[in-house]
Write a protein that holds these residues in place. Structure first.
Motif, PDB file in Angstrom:
ATOM      1  N   ALA A  32       0.819  -1.208   0.000  1.00 50.68           N
ATOM      2  CA  ALA A  32       0.000   0.000   0.000  1.00 50.68           C
ATOM      3  C   ALA A  32       0.854   1.259   0.000  1.00 50.68           C
ATOM      4  O   ALA A  32       0.413   2.311  -0.411  1.00 50.68           O
ATOM      5  N   GLU A  33       2.119   1.151   0.467  1.00 49.59           N
ATOM      6  CA  GLU A  33       2.974   2.318   0.549  1.00 49.59           C
ATOM      7  C   GLU A  33       3.794   2.527  -0.718  1.00 49.59           C
ATOM      8  O   GLU A  33       4.515   3.503  -0.836  1.00 49.59           O
ATOM      9  N   ASN A  34       3.723   1.586  -1.639  1.00 50.16           N
ATOM     10  CA  ASN A  34       4.501   1.713  -2.868  1.00 50.16           C
ATOM     11  C   ASN A  34       3.668   2.466  -3.899  1.00 50.16           C
ATOM     12  O   ASN A  34       2.732   1.929  -4.484  1.00 50.16           O
ATOM     13  N   VAL A  35       4.032   3.717  -4.126  1.00 48.17           N
ATOM     14  CA  VAL A  35       3.226   4.592  -4.970  1.00 48.17           C
ATOM     15  C   VAL A  35       3.116   4.064  -6.402  1.00 48.17           C
ATOM     16  O   VAL A  35       2.142   4.342  -7.102  1.00 48.17           O
ATOM     17  N   LEU A  36       4.087   3.269  -6.809  1.00 49.72           N
ATOM     18  CA  LEU A  36       4.083   2.794  -8.184  1.00 49.72           C
ATOM     19  C   LEU A  36       2.966   1.796  -8.461  1.00 49.72           C
ATOM     20  O   LEU A  36       2.607   1.560  -9.612  1.00 49.72           O
ATOM     21  N   LEU A  37       2.444   1.202  -7.399  1.00 54.39           N
ATOM     22  CA  LEU A  37       1.370   0.225  -7.546  1.00 54.39           C
ATOM     23  C   LEU A  37      -0.017   0.845  -7.373  1.00 54.39           C
ATOM     24  O   LEU A  37      -1.028   0.199  -7.640  1.00 54.39           O
ATOM     25  N   MET A  62       7.648  -3.988  -9.235  1.00 61.35           N
ATOM     26  CA  MET A  62       7.648  -4.868 -10.399  1.00 61.35           C
ATOM     27  C   MET A  62       7.387  -6.310  -9.992  1.00 61.35           C
ATOM     28  O   MET A  62       6.598  -7.025 -10.631  1.00 61.35           O
ATOM     29  N   GLU A  63       8.037  -6.750  -8.920  1.00 56.16           N
ATOM     30  CA  GLU A  63       7.862  -8.136  -8.487  1.00 56.16           C
ATOM     31  C   GLU A  63       6.435  -8.389  -8.009  1.00 56.16           C
ATOM     32  O   GLU A  63       5.834  -9.427  -8.310  1.00 56.16           O
ATOM     33  N   ASP A  98      -1.931  -3.501 -12.809  1.00 55.78           N
ATOM     34  CA  ASP A  98      -0.878  -3.044 -11.897  1.00 55.78           C
ATOM     35  C   ASP A  98       0.474  -3.006 -12.606  1.00 55.78           C
ATOM     36  O   ASP A  98       1.245  -2.058 -12.468  1.00 55.78           O
ATOM     37  N   LEU A  99       0.741  -4.044 -13.376  1.00 58.59           N
ATOM     38  CA  LEU A  99       2.010  -4.113 -14.096  1.00 58.59           C
ATOM     39  C   LEU A  99       2.109  -2.988 -15.126  1.00 58.59           C
ATOM     40  O   LEU A  99       3.177  -2.393 -15.317  1.00 58.59           O
TER      41      LEU A  99
END
Length: 713
Positions: A32-37, A62-63, A98-99
Motif C-alpha cells: 500500500a505504501e509503494n506509490v508505483l502500484l 515490479m515483483e 498493476d504491471l
C-alpha cells in the motif's frame, strides 16, 4: 527523418498480454505504501505520480505486479468453464493493470531519467521479466484455451475487432513457441532469459560511451559555430565542472551541428570518431561480442520452431512478409542512393578545391562541405533557416495541424495538477474542438540531459480502449534538443524540425486510436512509422511556413525567397540521408540472414559494406556496435527496413493530398486519413487499411520522385 522507438515499448512488447506502462523502486515496504502500484489519482481519469517515484520502489513494485499478473493468468488458464472469447481473451486483455502502471514509471527511469542505481535494478529485473513472460507464453493450459477460441472463431467469426484480437493473440503464442514440446520450451525460455540480460547490457554500454566521451573546446576552437550553440556548450561544460570551456557531448544533437559548422577539422574528426565508435572501443563496454552472442541465441531460438533464420520468423507478421521482399525494396533504391552520393562528394570536393583546402573528403567532412555546397547551389544557409525555427513556434504549428486534420485543441496545463518527472517537462490537455471532449494529455520532454537516452521517441502511459469503458490517452514526445542558456531561444535545424513533427505523428496516432482492446493498440512495425513520417509533410506547407516560421529576434515571417530556396533544395543531400539509413537497414537484415557461428562483427560490417559498394565518405547511420534499435531489444531487429517500407506509403499518400483540391488541408482526404490510417491502429490489416484510403496499393515510384532519384518503371 528516422526516429527511435522508445525502449519501454520494446520492453512492453515482450509482455504479450498487457498494454504496457512503467515504474521504479527498491526497498521492501508494504504494498500500500509503494506509490508505483497505486491506481492513478487526480483529474483526467488519473495521472501517474511521476513526482513521487523513486528507484528504490521499482524492484518491489515490479515483483509484486508480476506476481499478481501471473495469478490473474492462472485463474484464466484454470477456469473450469468451456473457453469463450469473454472468459479467455477478454479476461487476458483485462489482466495486468498493476504491471502496466509500474511499466509507465519504469520507462521514464529507463529512457528519460536513468542513473547508475537504476541500471543496477534494471540489470537485476531483466532476467526476471523474461521468466515472467515465459510463464505466460508457455502456459499450456492457457494456450489450449486460446487455441480453442481461435479454432471456434475460424468456424464462426466474431465481430471484426474481436476476431482480430483472437487471431493476434493466437499468433503471438504460436510465434513464441507455444507449440513446442516441453524440452524445447525449456530451452526457449532459457534463451529469452539470456537475451534479456544481453539487451540490457548492450544499452547500458552505449549509454556509458555517450556519457563519458566528451570533447572540450577552448575559446580559440569555436570557429564557425553559432552563438546559441556556443552558449549552450559553455553551460554544459560548466555543469560538468569545466568552467571556461565548451563541451561537445557524445549525442547526435551535439555532434551533428558541430560537424556541420566547425572550422576545426581535427576536432571534427575527434567528435566524429567519438560518436561513431560508441560500443566499439575495445574496452569493457565494447558491444561486439555481445552482438555475436545475441545473433547466435536468436538463431537457435527460432530454429527450435523450424525456421532457417531469425528474419524469416520475424517478418511473417509484417507487411513485407518475407526477408526477400524487404531486401528487394532496399536494393531497388540502393543503386540510386550511392550514385547520388558520388555526385554529392564530387560537388563537395570541388568546393574544397576552390577554397584552397588541401583535403580529400572524409566522413567528418561530409556535413561541413555539404553546407557549403548547399550555399553555393541554392544560396541556402542552414543556419539562416534555423533563425526561423523556434521550438515553441514549431510546437504551435503542430497544434495547428492537429486542429485542422484531427479537430484537436491543445491547452497548456500550468496549475500543477499533473505531476512531471523533471522541470523541463510540459503538459497540455487535448480536447475535441467541437464537443470539448477530453482526448487525453500530451507530455513534452524536449531537452538532452545526462541519463536520458539519445534520439527522439514517442510513447504512451495510457492508451485508448473501450472494452471496459472509454479511456483517454496519456502520450509523450521526447527529444534531445540542446538546452539553451537562460533567456535564449531554442533554435533547431530543418532536419530536427522534421523529426519533431515525425514524433508528434506518433502521438496523434495514439490520440486518434478507435479500438476496443489493448492488443489492437500494437502495431505492425513496417507500418507504424508511416503515419509519423507522413505528418512530417505538413512542416513544409504554406500554412505552417507563413504563420509559424518567424525570426526569433524580430518576429518577422520567413522571407518568401528563403522559402523558395528551401523547397528548391528539398532533394538536396538525399544521397547522404538515404545511404546512411539504408546501410544500417541492410546490415541489420544481412546479419540475421548470416550464419552467426564464429562471426566477427567488425569484419562482417566492413566486408558487407564493401560488397554493397558503400561510399567511404560516410558511415552507416547506426553502426552495429551501437545499433540500439536492433540489439537493445527486438522491436526493430530485421525490421529497420520498415522506415523505407513506410516511406513508400508516405510518398504515395502525400501524392493523394497533392492531387486533392484542398491540398494538404483537403477535408475529404483528411477525414479518410483519420478514419483509415490513424484510427484503426492494428484493428485491421495494414494493407487493407491503406487500400481503403488510397483505393489501391502504394507505388515505389512515388518514393523515387520524392527523393529526386530516377524513376525507371
Amino acid at each position: 527523418m528516422i526516429s527511435k522507438s522508445i525502449k519501454t515499448v520494446a520492453l512492453c512488447s515482450i509482455v504479450l498480454f498487457s498494454s504496457c506502462k512503467e515504474d521504479t523502486k527498491e526497498t521492501e515496504q508494504p504494498m500500500a505504501e509503494n506509490v508505483l502500484l497505486e491506481e492513478w489519482k487526480g483529474p483526467y481519469q488519473g495521472v501517474p505520480a511521476f513526482d513521487k517515484m523513486t528507484v528504490a520502489d521499482i524492484k518491489p513494485a515490479m515483483e509484486t505486479a508480476m506476481t499478481k499478473n501471473l495469478e490473474e493468468i492462472d485463474a484464466i488458464a484454470n477456469n473450469t468453464e468451456a473457453p469463450t472469447f469473454e472468459n479467455t481473451i477478454v479476461a487476458m486483455e483485462s489482466a495486468g493493470k498493476d504491471l502496466n502502471r509500474v511499466f509507465a514509471y519504469y520507462g521514464i527511469l529507463s529512457s528519460n531519467m536513468s542513473s547508475p542505481e537504476f541500471r543496477d535494478v534494471q540489470a537485476e529485473l531483466a532476467p526476471k521479466l523474461s521468466e515472467f513472460n515465459s510463464k505466460i507464453s508457455q502456459n499450456e493450459k492457457l494456450f489450449q484455451r486460446v487455441k480453442a477460441v481461435y479454432e471456434a472463431s475460424q468456424e464462426t467469426p466474431l465481430e471484426p475487432q474481436a476476431q482480430r484480437v483472437v487471431e493476434l493473440t493466437y499468433k503471438g503464442f504460436e510465434m513464441n513457441g507455444a507449440n513446442l514440446d516441453a524440452e524445447k520450451k525449456k530451452r526457449y525460455a532459457e534463451i529469452n532469459k539470456e537475451l534479456s540480460s544481453l539487451y540490457n547490457k548492450f544499452a547500458n554500454n552505449v549509454l556509458h560511451d555517450e556519457e563519458n566521451y566528451v570533447t572540450y573546446l577552448t575559446k580559440d576552437q569555436l570557429g564557425g559555430l553559432a552563438d546559441g550553440f556556443i552558449k549552450s556548450a559553455a553551460k554544459i561544460a560548466t555543469d560538468k565542472g569545466e568552467d571556461g570551456k565548451y563541451a561537445i557531448v557524445n549525442t547526435r544533437s551535439s555532434m551533428d551541428p558541430f560537424l556541420k559548422y566547425s572550422t576545426e577539422r581535427k576536432l571534427r574528426k575527434q567528435v566524429w570518431e567519438n560518436y561513431y565508435s560508441r560500443g566499439d572501443n575495445g574496452d569493457e563496454y565494447d558491444n561486439n561480442q555481445l552482438i555475436a552472442e545475441i545473433l547466435k541465441l536468436r538463431k537457435e531460438r527460432v530454429g527450435l520452431m523450424g525456421y532457417d533464420n531469425y528474419a524469416e520468423w520475424r517478418l511473417q507478421d509484417r507487411m513485407a512478409k518475407t526477408p526477400e521482399n524487404a531486401m528487394n525494396l532496399m536494393l531497388e533504391v540502393w543503386p540510386a542512393a550511392i550514385a547520388r552520393v558520388k555526385e554529392e562528394v564530387a560537388d563537395m570536393q570541388a568546393v574544397a578545391d576552390e577554397l584552397g583546402d588541401d583535403i580529400t573528403i572524409e566522413p567528418w567532412d561530409y556535413r561541413y562541405y555539404a553546407e557549403k555546397v548547399r550555399k553555393k547551389k541554392y544560396d541556402l544557409d542552414s543556419d539562416e533557416v534555423k533563425q526561423y525555427l523556434q521550438l515553441d513556434k514549431l510546437t504551435e504549428a503542430m497544434f495547428f495541424v492537429a486542429g485542422e486534420l484531427f479537430n484537436y485543441n491543445f491547452t497548456p496545463i500550468t496549475d500543477g495538477s499533473v505531476p512531471v518527472f523533471h522541470e523541463d517537462v510540459k503538459v497540455w490537455q487535448v480536447t475535441d474542438k467541437d464537443s470539448g471532449k477530453n482526448i487525453g494529455l500530451w507530455y513534452l520532454d524536449p531537452f538532452a540531459r545526462e541519463g536520458k537516452r539519445s534520439g527522439a521517441w514517442a510513447t504512451t502511459y495510457r492508451s485508448s480502449t473501450s472494452f471496459e469503458g472509454e479511456t483517454n490517452v496519456l502520450a509523450s514526445n521526447n527529444s534531445n534538443f540542446v538546452k539553451p542558456a537562460p533567456g535564449e531561444a531554442v533554435l533547431v535545424s530543418w532536419d530536427d524540425a522534421n523529426t519533431f513533427f515525425h514524433e508528434f505523428g506518433h502521438a496523434l496516432h495514439f490520440f486518434a486510436a478507435d479500438v476496443k482492446y489493448p492488443t489492437l493498440q500494437g502495431g505492425v512495425r513496417d507500418y507504424t512509422e508511416f503515419q509519423s513520417q507522413l505528418l512530417e509533410r505538413w512542416l513544409s506547407t504554406d500554412e505552417v511556413i507563413n504563420k509559424y516560421l518567424v525570426h526569433y529576434k524580430t518576429g518577422e515571417s520567413i522571407p518568401a525567397e528563403l522559402v523558395a530556396k528551401i523547397k528548391k533544395a528539398s532533394t538536396f543531400n538525399q544521397g547522404f540521408g538515404t545511404t546512411e539509413y539504408l546501410a544500417s537497414a541492410l546490415i541489420d537484415m544481412k546479419l540475421h540472414l548470416a550464419d552467426p557461428t564464429n562471426i566477427d562483427i567488425d569484419n562482417f560490417e566492413r566486408e558487407t559494406l564493401d560488397e554493397l559498394g558503400m561510399p567511404k565518405e560516410l558511415p552507416m547511420r547506426h553502426r552495429t556496435p551501437h545499433f540500439g534499435h536492433v540489439f537493445s531489444g527486438e522491436g526493430y531487429a530485421t525490421a529497420y527496413y520498415g522506415y523505407m517500407w513506410a516511406d513508400v506509403l508516405t510518398s504515395d499518400a502525400s501524392e493523394a493530398f497533392k492531387e486533392a483540391e484542398g491540398g494538404f488541408y483537403d477535408k475529404e482526404v483528411a477525414n479518410k486519413l483519420v478514419k483509415y490510417l490513424f484510427a484503426p491502429r492494428n484493428a485491421m490489416d495494414p494493407a487493407e487499411a491503406y487500400r481503403n484510403f488510397r483505393g489501391r496499393d502504394a507505388k515505389i515510384e512515388a518514393l523515387m520522385r520524392d527523393r529526386g532519384f530516377p524513376v525507371t518503371k
